[in-house]
Design a protein around this motif. Structure first.
Motif, PDB file in Angstrom:
ATOM      1  N   SER D  81       0.802  -1.209   0.000  1.00 39.16           N
ATOM      2  CA  SER D  81       0.000   0.000   0.000  1.00 39.16           C
ATOM      3  C   SER D  81       0.842   1.269   0.000  1.00 39.16           C
ATOM      4  O   SER D  81       0.300   2.365   0.029  1.00 39.16           O
ATOM      5  N   GLN D  83       2.618   3.077  -2.108  1.00 36.66           N
ATOM      6  CA  GLN D  83       2.354   4.151  -3.067  1.00 36.66           C
ATOM      7  C   GLN D  83       0.977   4.764  -2.847  1.00 36.66           C
ATOM      8  O   GLN D  83       0.771   5.954  -3.066  1.00 36.66           O
ATOM      9  N   SER D  84       0.053   3.933  -2.436  1.00 32.68           N
ATOM     10  CA  SER D  84      -1.298   4.436  -2.200  1.00 32.68           C
ATOM     11  C   SER D  84      -1.309   5.437  -1.055  1.00 32.68           C
ATOM     12  O   SER D  84      -1.901   6.509  -1.156  1.00 32.68           O
ATOM     13  N   GLU D  87       0.302   8.525  -2.213  1.00 34.75           N
ATOM     14  CA  GLU D  87      -0.577   9.285  -3.098  1.00 34.75           C
ATOM     15  C   GLU D  87      -1.536  10.147  -2.272  1.00 34.75           C
ATOM     16  O   GLU D  87      -1.729  11.329  -2.551  1.00 34.75           O
ATOM     17  N   LEU D  91      -1.737  14.153  -2.209  1.00 35.75           N
ATOM     18  CA  LEU D  91      -2.952  14.941  -2.433  1.00 35.75           C
ATOM     19  C   LEU D  91      -3.248  15.847  -1.245  1.00 35.75           C
ATOM     20  O   LEU D  91      -3.631  17.003  -1.411  1.00 35.75           O
ATOM     21  N   GLY D 226       8.611   9.697 -10.872  1.00 36.89           N
ATOM     22  CA  GLY D 226       7.316   9.266 -11.360  1.00 36.89           C
ATOM     23  C   GLY D 226       6.426   8.660 -10.300  1.00 36.89           C
ATOM     24  O   GLY D 226       5.225   8.543 -10.479  1.00 36.89           O
ATOM     25  N   ASN D 227       7.007   8.272  -9.164  1.00 31.82           N
ATOM     26  CA  ASN D 227       6.197   7.597  -8.162  1.00 31.82           C
ATOM     27  C   ASN D 227       5.583   8.581  -7.178  1.00 31.82           C
ATOM     28  O   ASN D 227       6.149   9.634  -6.908  1.00 31.82           O
ATOM     29  N   SER D 228       4.460   8.154  -6.642  1.00 31.91           N
ATOM     30  CA  SER D 228       3.817   8.998  -5.646  1.00 31.91           C
ATOM     31  C   SER D 228       4.751   9.270  -4.482  1.00 31.91           C
ATOM     32  O   SER D 228       4.752  10.353  -3.903  1.00 31.91           O
ATOM     33  N   PHE D 297       1.079  19.112  -9.762  1.00 32.06           N
ATOM     34  CA  PHE D 297      -0.051  18.264 -10.140  1.00 32.06           C
ATOM     35  C   PHE D 297       0.092  17.801 -11.593  1.00 32.06           C
ATOM     36  O   PHE D 297      -0.080  16.623 -11.904  1.00 32.06           O
ATOM     37  N   GLN D 301       0.332  13.924 -12.608  1.00 31.31           N
ATOM     38  CA  GLN D 301      -0.709  13.253 -13.390  1.00 31.31           C
ATOM     39  C   GLN D 301      -0.192  12.875 -14.781  1.00 31.31           C
ATOM     40  O   GLN D 301      -0.713  11.974 -15.402  1.00 31.31           O
ATOM     41  N   THR D 344     -10.697  10.503  -0.780  1.00 28.37           N
ATOM     42  CA  THR D 344      -9.915   9.586  -1.593  1.00 28.37           C
ATOM     43  C   THR D 344      -9.740   8.232  -0.941  1.00 28.37           C
ATOM     44  O   THR D 344      -9.524   7.253  -1.634  1.00 28.37           O
ATOM     45  N   GLN D 345      -9.781   8.167   0.369  1.00 27.66           N
ATOM     46  CA  GLN D 345      -9.448   6.897   0.973  1.00 27.66           C
ATOM     47  C   GLN D 345     -10.566   6.319   1.825  1.00 27.66           C
ATOM     48  O   GLN D 345     -11.033   5.212   1.572  1.00 27.66           O
TER      49      GLN D 345
END
Lengths: 330, 396, 258, 431, 241
Positions: D81, D83-84, D87, D91, D226-228, D297, D301, D344-345
């Motif tokens: 989890s 990267q989640s 992320e 945000l 490139g990764n969160s 952002f 994205q 978001t979560q």
């Protein structure tokens, strides 16, 4: 170029008036509430939407019991619009009770009511969507049309520089009903005791309460009227365009609010004129922008056009076209 | 100190969260004892104005997963669906994509509806080797980025648009065409491709106008169309606005052919436009599914399970999920019946060259586009869905 | 000589004339009172001097320079600050911050300097706080430094307004009903304060006040307005015995009983 | 019991021990249960606890930074989890920075802005246009896309361009007040969005509705980002800068001027505050934060189109500000965190869990009421409940208290200030 | 001082009121007997208006009780107080500027259902203020200060109150108009109206008042007969110059 603009002008006027009258009545809902509470009731657009769905529901119910075929559609229409107006009227009163009055009692900052109104608007949209989807499997509802007759106005033969105009019977219905609503609201506000109380509360809430006016009740009445008008307009919208979904209130709400500000928020006649003006302007822009700009800007810029006019009006007349300037006492 | 007043608030939140996480982990644990759980995620808008199509996609995929459940159970896997709501919002899509990536039991995604959401989200899928099969993204940029995990079964804008233009100019003999589009990535892309091809074929584009999604009154644009006296109107967008445009155009006396893309392929077009729908053409990648036995069964199952009639998008959803599951099954077989890696699944899906779906045949090229994507042109002769097929165009 | 001169000042709102053709001169370092019944146009007069309203006609000169047409903040920079009849404090800010806002024009530090930690900005800010504290001590509010201005009692709010106004180091200080809401003891203190300010701060004071005892005690010169017109002017003794003033303002009772 | 609580609230030592224990337990919890959102949230909750502890501000900052920048990424990085979470963290950072920007405008300067997302859009498009081939459509010189190294420069450029737009908005707005201001800013936001969505002809600047794709990812010393988890640290960095600016300005001359204008425009002017300059500064500075985050952002994205910048987004940011507590910096950050995490979560997880229950047959929900569709409804209900029961916001604004004793001492030591030149002893003030 | 039953017509006992955190009244004690004119004098901000607002319910007293005609009205909302027979002419007149004179008067009789009663009362108001009759259809905001004051009093009379509270009726008015207004107040009192008069213009107020109270920073510091107060050294010094 000019020739083309003039040719389609009559049609643009007809279409612009239709939209404009709808904006006008919804704008009044904003202006009434703003006038009395200085609150932007963001949920009002969704009350309008709920009205259109209640109307559609009643219409479908009447259809299912075979009422529609045995009775003239004008009567059906009157029944539908009355039920929808009543229901949304009470919805409005309920929203005021639940979401605004507690905040007022607690002397909460004015902006916090903005949050509850946004919340209420989400709730209304989704509740309506769930109900519609449970009943029909889809929440984009197409209502049976009541007034389908097409009319052709052959003005081309009289005035050859104009094209002909076509419209549906529903256009007349929209026109007549909105005008009736606007006039009766005007009479109510300016001629009746409760209308007088509403104006008094809007002008000076504190002093009005000294005159044995129950301010909370007047606010409830205001919400009832504003919401009922909004709901009834929802029905008109359904009749005119046939298709409704739970999200129609959002865009229309913003436009109507813009119209209210354009006319001078808090001013009922201003809202009417602002609505009609906005509808006409929008339709004119959609029909002619690309002709005027030679394709550089198309109909997609019509909202930009409307907003720029609004901003210009507010810059040069900050109280709106028909509002009264308030001089702050120092 | 304010902490006291905050306590009840946060304790409620914590309580809710506790229940969620407790149960979520509990159910996951319960599943793992018996069979290995494999989940297929769907990401489509389930709320908001575009939820109808999003929901149809999801339900189609759900049906496919149900159909295959038994087959996977035989191999010792518990196949489940994990629906996500991207709310047609790129941010939400990416956040969900990260959640999907973090759930190791998810091996593939069916989605999205909006290219604007699919493009950023697929970057995340690609980093995590999760295969995505798109049922509805027609924008060229979706596959043109060359991501190994991104596939689609629907036709690209630069195939569908020109196909429509060919038909309009060559068959319908349109000389003056008025183009309307809805200013979304889908509608714009399609309308642009149509316009360019039509102009190339010698037709005159007398107007190219945009409308606002969510509005209901398009009379302004139509007045303009009336003034230009076109002999065909093309609309790039979906039925919610398209249906009304047809209706309002007819009301203003425009009894010329009107044409649209696959976004108009819905029973709702007829519902909204009513009788006006006659003389309306649309291009789509889906043949009439109900014509085949397989398709008929799909429609019946769908109705039985969800209580709704199918939309064309339901079949897209079904086929996307089916292709994905086929690839998954292949990967399992290749791995000796054991759970394959995400990468293996992605490779297996891309390797599919000839799959018979109910709506379309599927075979992916090196970019992930569907080799078999065919364009059918339909016409409404009466106010009833489905319409009549009038032409069939195969990819060059 | 006159530090502030007002020439034929007239203000009309719509059709209503709030003040008409007022002319007066204010001596440097004097205490001048403007009195008259409520609604006589006294506050309008103040508002024109501080550029809240633009006069319909007439001129206002500070040290010979015209103030008409300036923005309110420019007038403040020119050296005229004021208090308000209906107290206008920054209620959500602390007492200290209110005084610091009063110093706004005098602080030179730019916000970029604040961000980059320029030592001169920091020093200036430190000194400003110390000075503000001294001003608060001076008006007797030092125990409320951290209190929100809106939470102060009425009399204290009045004094805070004065503190804020003198923080700008004005040449002319306008006080609009400074004693309103004060009890006699507070009023006494205020009288002392006004006297003291004149000498210590080298400032010219113009005040609007209803408390005649205070007015008579501290004013060097008095102007009387009624219905927007200047009906009398003179030293306190003259005003006290002016028939017209007594009739218009002090009431006939004053004539009969006094 | 109450006694113990009050004792606890007085003793920094006990609090520190409790806090350390809390962080260790929750960090361990997250380490062991990697997929548990609740463990993640409980760990984040420690920041809020930290805020209420009786410790020195500087210590709190250091501890908080340590938790956010080291503990959370480190502990979470062990599972799928990671990267989640990152992320979500990214945000939160983006929205928190934007909320702080809007807070300058609404909370400090008291100017209601309903079109704030426009500045975010401007920042995003600025980077997107130049970091993709889009710029070559209209730029007569230069080679596009620009390399990823320029990203760092574009954070600054985004800020500058957004603040220019802030001033452009500000100029007409200065004449209008209150709720009229709200509608003008709303209109402005919509104008920006529609124009961005349509600028593909006559000159193709924004590629219209198709959006700009294939945006070059940033490049840090040759490493493409490139990764969160990588963006998390970029956002964190910018966020810290934003907090620094906001807290410094809040207690500066400018910050006082903003609040003075908000509390009483007329008195502010009479105190020498130039209205125009002060309001424009608020618009420009507030907008610049959004512009910076817009550039991030777009880079994150790798695709930008106008759908990310609707009016609804503007109201969402406003909700974060009001919900958190207008004018209160910690409150606004909390508001942004709560709304973003909910959206978001938490709500996604909640609906996933309900879906799970209904697939497993525990509860049966008709498809029309599918929990996956309920997120906005629940969000709406929460908004109303929050607003009704926390009318001042989650952490209401409080004025900073000056150390009076210190000030008193300094005042007595300092040579007579310029203002009160004569000796104080002469009259002894008015007491 | 009490009437036969030992109670007063209106009585405030230890009333304390706040605006937010600021205490505006620190325990007010005062009473009015039926048929009296009682005046409350004091400087701006002393708490005169707050006292009236506490009676009418616009400000809810934190502690203390307010009895009117034997009933406790402390917690009443303003419209309830109005219904119970207390009319207030607010400071600054506060007439509804965009309502006509007629409407302003009608609003005063809002609780009256019978139209005939309304027009009867209106006639009575015209008896006091014939000027209003001439300007019936004019918007309230366009009238002069004196006319507005007459309208504000007339509007209050439309409620046919048992107690009339006047908040600074002389504010901003020419002396001749003030005299007229005060004459009418006296006349109304003669016809049986009980009046509570709040004034800054202490002289004129004390001249027509039976009794007076002097209020300072939220407390009553003096009370007595009008004539007594007028000769009181303290009062003279503070208010009469």
């Amino acid at each position: 170029m000019l020739q083309q603009i003039i040719q389609i002008l009559p049609q643009v006027l007809v279409d612009g008036l239709t939209l404009g009258f709808i904006y006008a009545v919804v704008a009044i809902g904003y202006t009434l509430v703003y006038g009395i509470l200085e609150l932007i009731n963001f949920a009002h657009g969704d009350v309008f939407m709920t009205g259109s769905f209640i109307g559609a529901g009643v219409l479908f119910f009447l259809m299912s019991i075979g009422f529609l075929s045995s009775v003239p559609s004008l009567i059906v229409f009157i029944i539908v619009i009355l039920i929808a107006a009543l229901a949304t009227g009470f919805l409005g009163v309920g929203i005021e009770r639940v979401a605004y009055r507690p905040l007022r009692r607690r002397n909460a900052p004015k902006l916090i009511a903005l949050i509850t109104s946004i919340g209420i608007s989400f709730i209304l949209e989704d509740v309506v969507r769930f109900i519609a989807e449970l009943k029909t499997g889809n929440y984009i509802i197409t209502a049976p049309s009541l007034f389908k007759t097409q009319y052709h106005l052959n003005i081309h033969s009289i005035m050859p520089f104009f094209h002909n105009v076509t419209f549906q019977a529903s256009f007349l219905v929209v026109l007549v009903v909105t005008v009736v609503m606007l006039i009766s609201l005007d009479i109510f506000v300016n001629r009746t005791k409760w209308g007088m109380a509403m104006r008094a509360v809007a002008q000076d809430r504190e002093t009005a309460s000294l005159m044995s006016i129950n301010v909370n009740r007047v606010i409830s009445v205001t919400f009832f009227i504003g919401s009922a008008l909004g709901g009834a307009t929802g029905v008109l919208f359904m009749i005119q365009y046939g298709t409704i979904d739970p999200y129609i209130g959002f865009i229309l709400g913003i436009k109507a609010f813009t119209a209210a500000v354009l006319g001078g928020i808090g001013n009922i006649r201003g809202a009417m004129l602002g609505g009609i003006l906005l509808g006409l302007m929008e339709m004119f822009a959609a029909a002619n922008l690309s002709t005027i700009t030679h394709g550089a800007m198309g109909a997609e810029y019509k909202d930009v056009f409307a907003f720029i006019i609004l901003i210009l009006v507010l810059i040069f007349k900050p109280e709106g076209l028909f509002g009264k300037a308030v001089v702050e006492k120092v | 100190m304010n902490i006291k007043r905050l306590i009840p608030l946060f304790s409620i939140i914590v309580l809710i969260l506790g229940v969620i996480s407790g149960c979520a982990s509990g159910s996951a644990g319960g599943g793992s004892k018996a069979k290995t759980v494999i989940k297929i995620a769907t990401q489509t808008p389930l709320s908001g104005p575009e939820a109808t199509i999003g929901d149809a996609l999801k339900l189609g995929a759900e049906l496919a997963i149900d159909d295959q459940k038994a087959a996977f159970a035989k191999k010792g896997f518990d196949l489940q669906i994990a629906p996500y709501d991207d709310q047609a919002d790129p941010k939400k899509g990416v956040a969900n994509a990260q959640l999907i990536a973090s759930d190791s039991s998810i091996l593939g995604v069916v989605g999205h509806l909006n290219s604007g959401v699919a493009i950023p989200s697929s970057e995340v899928y690609d980093k995590n080797n999760i295969v995505m099969v798109s049922p509805a993204n027609t924008a060229t940029a979706v596959t043109d980025r060359g991501l190994k995990t991104v596939n689609r079964i629907c036709a690209r804008d630069d195939f569908q648009g020109p196909a429509g233009a060919n038909y309009a100019v060559n068959t319908l003999k349109a000389k003056k065409i008025f183009v309307i589009q809805d200013k979304t990535a889908y509608g714009s892309g399609l309308a642009q491709a149509f316009r360019d091809q039509a102009a190339k074929l010698g037709a005159q584009i007398v107007g190219y106008e945009g409308i606002t999604v969510g509005e209901k009154d398009f009379s302004g644009v139509i007045s303009q169309a009336v003034a230009q006296k076109p002999d065909l109107i093309y609309f790039g967008g979906v039925y919610a606005e398209g249906g009304l445009i047809i209706k309002q155009a007819r009301q203003q006396g425009l009894n010329i052919p009107i044409m649209g893309g696959d976004g108009m392929d819905s029973s709702a077009t007829v519902q909204i436009a009513g009788d006006s729908v006659k003389n309306f053409y649309f291009s789509t990648v889906v043949g009439d599914v109900t014509k085949t036995a397989k398709g008929k069964k799909f429609a019946d199952d769908y109705k039985a399970k969800f209580g709704k009639n199918i939309e064309s998008y339901s079949a897209y959803g079904y086929d996307s999920a089916s292709v994905l599951l086929q690839g998954l099954m292949n990967a399992i077989d290749k791995n000796g019946g054991k759970l394959p890696t995400r990468q293996a699944v992605a490779q297996a899906v891309r390797a599919i060259t000839n799959f018979d779906g109910i709506a379309t045949k599927v075979g992916f090229d090196s970019k992930g586009d569907n080799n078999f994507a065919k364009i059918y042109i339909y016409k409404f002769n009466k106010a009833a869905y489905p319409a009549t097929q009038v032409s069939e165009i195969t990819k060059k | 000589m006159s530090i502030l001169e007002v020439k034929n000042l007239t203000k009309q709102f719509g059709g209503l004339t709030a003040t008409s053709d007022i002319s007066m001169g204010v001596e440097k370092n004097s205490i001048t009172a403007v009195i008259g019944p409520n609604g006589a146009g006294k506050t309008t007069f103040f508002n024109m001097i501080t550029a809240v309203y633009r006069p319909t006609s007439g001129d206002i000169l500070l040290n010979g320079k015209s103030l008409v047409g300036l923005k309110p903040h420019q007038v403040s920079k020119f050296g005229i600050t004021r208090t308000f009849q209906n107290i206008r404090l920054f209620n959500e800010q602390t007492v200290l911050d209110n005084v610091l806002v009063g110093m706004h024009q005098r602080l030179k530090g730019h916000w970029v300097g604040t961000l980059l930690h320029f030592p001169n900005v920091k020093r200036e800010e430190e000194n400003a706080k110390i000075e503000a504290y001294k001003i608060l001590e001076y008006v007797g509010l030092e125990e409320y430094v951290n209190e929100n201005a809106g939470n102060l009692a009425y009399g204290a709010q009045r004094r805070l307004e004065i503190a804020r106004a003198i923080a700008a180091k004005p040449k002319v200080l306008l006080l609009d009903e400074p004693a309103a809401g004060m009890n006699p003891k507070e009023t006494q203190k205020l009288t002392d304060l006004i006297h003291d300010m004149r000498t210590r701060l080298d400032v010219t004071i113009i005040l609007i006040e209803h408390d005649m005892k205070l007015v008579m005690k501290i004013s060097d010169f008095i102007y009387v307005l009624d219905h927007g017109e200047l009906i009398a002017s003179g030293v306190p003794e003259e005003i006290r015995n002016n028939k017209r003033v007594i009739e218009a303002y002090l009431g006939k009772g004053a004539v009969l009983n006094g | 019991m109450r006694e113990q609580i009050s004792k606890f609230s007085q003793s920094p030592k006990a609090q520190a021990i409790f806090f350390a224990a809390y962080v260790i337990v929750t960090a361990l919890g997250l380490y062991l249960m990697q997929t548990s959102v609740i463990a993640f949230l409980l760990l984040l909750f420690s920041i809020l606890i930290l805020y209420y502890l009786k410790l020195k501000t500087r210590t709190k900052w250091l501890i908080g930074l340590f938790i956010i920048a080291v503990v959370v990424p480190l502990v979470a990085s062990q599972g799928p989890s990671f990267q989640s979470y990152m992320e979500v963290g990214t945000l939160v950072g983006i929205y928190a920075a934007m909320s702080l920007g809007l807070n300058v405008v609404v909370g400090f300067a008291g100017l209601l802005d309903l079109g704030f997302i426009a500045f975010f859009a401007v920042g995003a498009y600025t980077y997107a246009i130049f970091a993709s081939t889009q710029a070559s459509h209209f730029m007569p010189f230069g080679h596009y896309p620009l390399p990823g190294d320029t990203f760092w420069l574009f954070i600054l450029i985004g800020a500058i361009i957004a603040s220019i737009f802030g001033i452009l908005l500000g100029i007409p707005v200065l004449r209008v007040r209150g709720d009229y201001l709200a509608i003008v800013t709303l209109g402005f936001g919509e104008i920006i969005r529609i124009v961005l969505n349509n600028m593909d002809h006559p000159i193709n600047i924004t590629n219209g509705a198709l959006g700009i794709s294939s945006i070059t990812p940033p490049n840090f010393l040759g490493i493409p980002i490139g990764n969160s988890s990588q963006f998390y640290f970029i956002v964190l960095g910018i966020f810290l800068v934003v907090i620094y600016i906001v807290t410094r300005l809040e207690h500066s001359k400018l910050g006082r001027a903003w609040k003075a204008v908000r509390d009483n425009e007329i008195a502010a002017q009479a105190s020498g505050i130039p209205l125009v300059k002060t309001k424009l500064a608020a618009f420009a500075i507030g907008a610049s934060f959004s512009g910076m985050m817009g550039a991030v952002f777009a880079a994150k994205q790798m695709y930008v189109d106008a759908t990310s910048f609707t009016y609804l987004e503007s109201t969402m940011i406003l909700v974060m500000v009001i919900l958190g507590g207008m004018g209160s910096v910690p409150g606004v950050i909390l508001g942004a965190a709560v709304v973003t995490i909910l959206n978001t979560q938490v709500l996604t997880d909640l609906s996933n869990w309900l879906t799970q229950l209904s697939t497993n047959g525990v509860i049966s929900i008709p498809d029309a009421l599918s929990p996956a569709k309920m997120q906005r409804l629940i969000f709406g209900i929460l908004l109303v409940v929050f607003a009704l029961y926390r009318t001042q916001g989650l952490i209401p604004h409080k004025n900073r208290k000056i150390n009076v004793e210190k000030l008193k001492k300094e005042a007595s030591e300092a040579p007579g200030g310029a203002l009160l030149s004569k000796e104080r002893a002469e009259t002894g003030g008015t007491d | 001082m009490a009437n036969e039953n030992g109670t007063h017509f209106l009585e405030l006992k230890q009333v304390e009121s706040f605006y937010g955190k600021i205490q505006a009244l620190n325990g007010i004690d005062l009473y009015i007997n039926e048929g009296e004119i009682v005046t409350l004098i004091g400087s701006n901000g002393a708490g005169k208006s707050t006292t009236l607002k506490s009676i009418s319910g616009q400000v809810q007293p934190k502690t203390g009780t307010i009895l009117f005609d034997g009933t406790d009205i402390t917690k009443n909302a303003p419209h309830q107080t109005a219904l119970s027979g207390i009319a207030q002419v607010p400071e600054g007149r506060r007439i509804f500027p965009r309502l006509t004179v007629r409407e302003n008067l009608q609003i005063g009789a809002f609780s009256v259902k019978d139209k005939k009663v309304v027009s009867e009362r209106m006639e009575r108001v015209f008896g006091y203020f014939p000027r209003l009759k001439e300007r019936l259809e004019q918007k309230g905001g366009t009238m002069s200060g004196g006319e507005q004051q007459m309208l504000a009093i007339g509007r209050a009379l439309m409620m046919k109150p048992k107690l009339l509270m006047l908040d600074e009726p002389s504010m901003g008015l020419a002396p001749i108009i003030v005299e007229q207004i005060f004459d009418i107040v006296k006349e109304m009192n003669k016809e049986g109206m009980t009046i509570l008069l709040v004034e800054q213009n202490a002289f004129q107020a004390l001249q027509i008042a039976n009794r007076g109270y002097v209020i300072q920073t939220g407390s009553i510091v003096l009370e007595g007969k009008g004539s007594e107060l007028m000769t009181n050294e303290q009062v003279r010094e503070a208010y009469l110059a």
